[in-house]
Design a protein around this motif. Structure first.
Motif, PDB file in Angstrom:
ATOM      1  N   LEU A   1      18.193   9.380   4.738  1.00 32.86           N
ATOM      2  CA  LEU A   1      17.849   9.479   3.321  1.00 32.86           C
ATOM      3  C   LEU A   1      18.310  10.812   2.732  1.00 32.86           C
ATOM      4  CD1 LEU A   1      14.275   7.910   3.353  1.00 32.86           C
ATOM      5  CD2 LEU A   1      16.369   6.874   2.459  1.00 32.86           C
TER       6      LEU A   1
ATOM      7  N   LEU B   1       5.752   0.637   7.390  1.00 37.32           N
ATOM      8  CA  LEU B   1       5.171   1.054   6.122  1.00 37.32           C
ATOM      9  C   LEU B   1       3.712   0.637   6.103  1.00 37.32           C
ATOM     10  CD1 LEU B   1       8.237   1.275   5.428  1.00 37.32           C
ATOM     11  CD2 LEU B   1       7.623   0.606   3.090  1.00 37.32           C
TER      12      LEU B   1
ATOM     13  N   VAL C   1       5.423   5.992   4.824  1.00 38.73           N
ATOM     14  CA  VAL C   1       6.419   5.647   5.831  1.00 38.73           C
ATOM     15  C   VAL C   1       5.966   6.309   7.126  1.00 38.73           C
ATOM     16  CG1 VAL C   1       8.824   5.843   6.567  1.00 38.73           C
ATOM     17  CG2 VAL C   1       8.293   5.499   4.143  1.00 38.73           C
TER      18      VAL C   1
ATOM     19  N   CYS D   1      14.086   1.564   2.888  1.00 40.07           N
ATOM     20  CA  CYS D   1      14.244   1.736   4.335  1.00 40.07           C
ATOM     21  C   CYS D   1      15.216   0.745   4.967  1.00 40.07           C
ATOM     22  CB  CYS D   1      12.883   1.610   5.019  1.00 40.07           C
ATOM     23  SG  CYS D   1      11.638   2.769   4.415  1.00 40.07           S
ATOM     24  N   ASN D   2      15.815  -0.119   4.141  1.00 42.37           N
ATOM     25  CA  ASN D   2      16.772  -1.115   4.634  1.00 42.37           C
ATOM     26  C   ASN D   2      16.165  -2.018   5.711  1.00 42.37           C
ATOM     27  OD1 ASN D   2      18.936  -0.124   2.979  1.00 42.37           O
ATOM     28  ND2 ASN D   2      19.184   1.557   4.425  1.00 42.37           N
ATOM     29  N   LEU D   3      14.887  -2.336   5.556  1.00 40.89           N
ATOM     30  CA  LEU D   3      14.202  -3.214   6.486  1.00 40.89           C
ATOM     31  C   LEU D   3      14.204  -4.654   5.988  1.00 40.89           C
ATOM     32  CD1 LEU D   3      10.980  -1.146   7.336  1.00 40.89           C
ATOM     33  CD2 LEU D   3      13.054  -1.343   8.700  1.00 40.89           C
TER      34      LEU D   3
ATOM     35  N   ALA E   1      10.203  -1.609   1.203  1.00 37.74           N
ATOM     36  CA  ALA E   1      10.719  -1.573   2.574  1.00 37.74           C
ATOM     37  C   ALA E   1      12.193  -1.961   2.609  1.00 37.74           C
ATOM     38  CB  ALA E   1       9.905  -2.509   3.462  1.00 37.74           C
TER      39      ALA E   1
ATOM     40  N   LEU F   1      12.736  11.380  -0.664  1.00 36.46           N
ATOM     41  CA  LEU F   1      12.471   9.983  -0.987  1.00 36.46           C
ATOM     42  C   LEU F   1      12.497   9.733  -2.486  1.00 36.46           C
ATOM     43  CD1 LEU F   1      11.590   9.847   2.048  1.00 36.46           C
ATOM     44  CD2 LEU F   1       9.814   8.259   1.314  1.00 36.46           C
TER      45      LEU F   1
ATOM     46  N   LEU G   1      15.444   7.976   9.953  1.00 37.38           N
ATOM     47  CA  LEU G   1      15.334   7.571   8.557  1.00 37.38           C
ATOM     48  C   LEU G   1      15.440   8.743   7.602  1.00 37.38           C
ATOM     49  CD1 LEU G   1      14.728   5.418   6.381  1.00 37.38           C
ATOM     50  CD2 LEU G   1      12.300   5.966   6.701  1.00 37.38           C
TER      51      LEU G   1
ATOM     52  N   LYS H   1       6.622   6.991  11.097  1.00 38.16           N
ATOM     53  CA  LYS H   1       7.623   6.964  12.181  1.00 38.16           C
ATOM     54  C   LYS H   1       6.931   7.440  13.451  1.00 38.16           C
ATOM     55  CE  LYS H   1      11.765   6.231  13.779  1.00 38.16           C
ATOM     56  NZ  LYS H   1      11.369   6.149  15.203  1.00 38.16           N
TER      57      LYS H   1
ATOM     58  N   LEU I   1       9.123   2.405  13.306  1.00 39.26           N
ATOM     59  CA  LEU I   1       9.134   2.616  11.852  1.00 39.26           C
ATOM     60  C   LEU I   1       8.339   1.499  11.174  1.00 39.26           C
ATOM     61  CD1 LEU I   1      10.256   4.141   9.348  1.00 39.26           C
ATOM     62  CD2 LEU I   1      12.206   2.574   9.418  1.00 39.26           C
TER      63      LEU I   1
END
Length: 333
Positions: free
Chosen positions: A7, A169, A154, A199-201, A195, A324, A3, A156, A167
């Motif tokens: 980013l 949050l 975040v 984070c493309n979640l 998110a 970020l 991630l 990880k 991953l």
């Protein structure tokens, strides 16, 4: 690519200007060297120019591409004082008081964000979260539709099958000591949006408790169940569920036993803690015992990106939070 690497690549493609309110502090200067060298962001360092340059030289940090702004000598001081006075005059502030406050590095940096001179701000290596929040709430304020500012990490976790391959949050781990049900619902919705955008979640939000779907009773459980009800009514499009114990939230086999009808149980990638004590303890447990990367605390809910650091942060932590912050500015988070 993990991630933070992803980013960083995004940050470099559309660099933003980030202001570091603690420009004289050593970890900030070490971080600035890497940020500038790798082209992650353009930087503004707040503080005494001679002291910043002296400290940077001693640390062998090249900050020649950074702008340095001393609140006491900056040509922006008058503009920022007038702007702050206009924002706060109904609260009884005088022009003299406004000038004194804006000379404070955090207020000065926040005014730079408000006036659009920079795209975002990072502080907290020296100052507390409260020190950061006060000018942020007075000057930049909350984004439209957001009731409160909250903080998330975040996380990880290496070699982990929970969340999205480790991953997740965690919220709120930094700002609100004892949120109400309404505030918890707001935190859940805001973190779900974060998110998705950051984070493309596909967010699966678990509202945590010591109870799962009525297995225990009491005022503390009621707060969480009410928060779930409010959040679902406000945003039925988001998968939010609870109350859930942690094991039911992330472990599929436990979820089958404790919450078989839930769309979130066993699949959660966003964990919303019932209060700041549990949130702060929880992220630090995972960080230390699981050797997880904890990026944050990142503030969410401000109208423009303003982010916090732990006072125990490393220079690398500052690099990650600046990264970020750039991406937040790019994506309007």
């Amino acid at each position: 690519m993990d991630l933070i690497e992803s980013l960083m690549q995004d940050a470099k493609r559309d660099k933003k200007r980030i202001i570091l309110a603690e420009g004289e502090e050593e970890r900030n200067l070490v971080a600035a060297n890497k940020i500038l060298k790798e082209g992650i962001a353009d930087l503004v360092l707040v503080g005494n120019e001679a002291k910043i340059k002296e400290n940077a030289k001693r640390l062998n940090s090249d900050i020649s591409k950074a702008e340095i702004m001393d609140p006491n000598t900056s040509e922006k001081l008058e503009e920022y004082v007038k702007g702050f006075y206009e924002l706060r005059k109904k609260k009884g502030i005088t022009m003299e008081k406004a000038e004194k406050m804006v000379r404070d590095p955090l207020y000065f940096a926040t005014m730079a964000v408000k006036n659009g001179y920079v795209d975002g701000m990072v502080s907290g290596a020296v100052h507390t979260t409260g020190d950061l929040l006060r000018p942020g709430l007075q000057i930049v304020k909350t984004a439209p539709g957001v009731k409160i500012v909250s903080g998330f990490f975040v996380m990880k976790v290496p070699d982990c099958e929970y969340g999205e391959s480790g991953l997740l949050l965690f919220a709120d781990c930094a700002v609100n000591p004892n949120p109400t049900s309404e505030e918890l619902a707001d935190i859940a919705i805001t973190t779900a949006e974060t998110a998705k955008k950051l984070c493309n979640l596909d967010p699966k939000v678990a509202m945590l408790s010591f109870s799962t779907m009525g297995s225990a009773k009491g005022e503390l459980v009621d707060k969480v169940t009410n928060a779930v009800k409010i959040a679902k009514e406000l945003r039925p499009d988001i998968d939010i569920d609870g109350e859930l114990q942690l094991d039911a939230a992330i472990e599929p086999e436990v979820a089958k036993l404790k919450a078989p009808m839930s769309k979130v149980a066993g699949k959660a990638n966003v964990l919303v803690f019932p209060d700041l004590q549990t949130g702060n303890i929880g992220y630090k447990l995972v960080q230390r015992f699981a050797k997880a990367m904890a990026i944050g605390p990142i503030c969410q809910g401000f109208a423009r990106p303003i982010n916090d650091l732990s006072r125990g942060c490393s220079a690398e932590d500052i690099v990650n939070v600046v990264t970020l912050t750039v991406v937040e500015a790019q994506r309007g988070i």
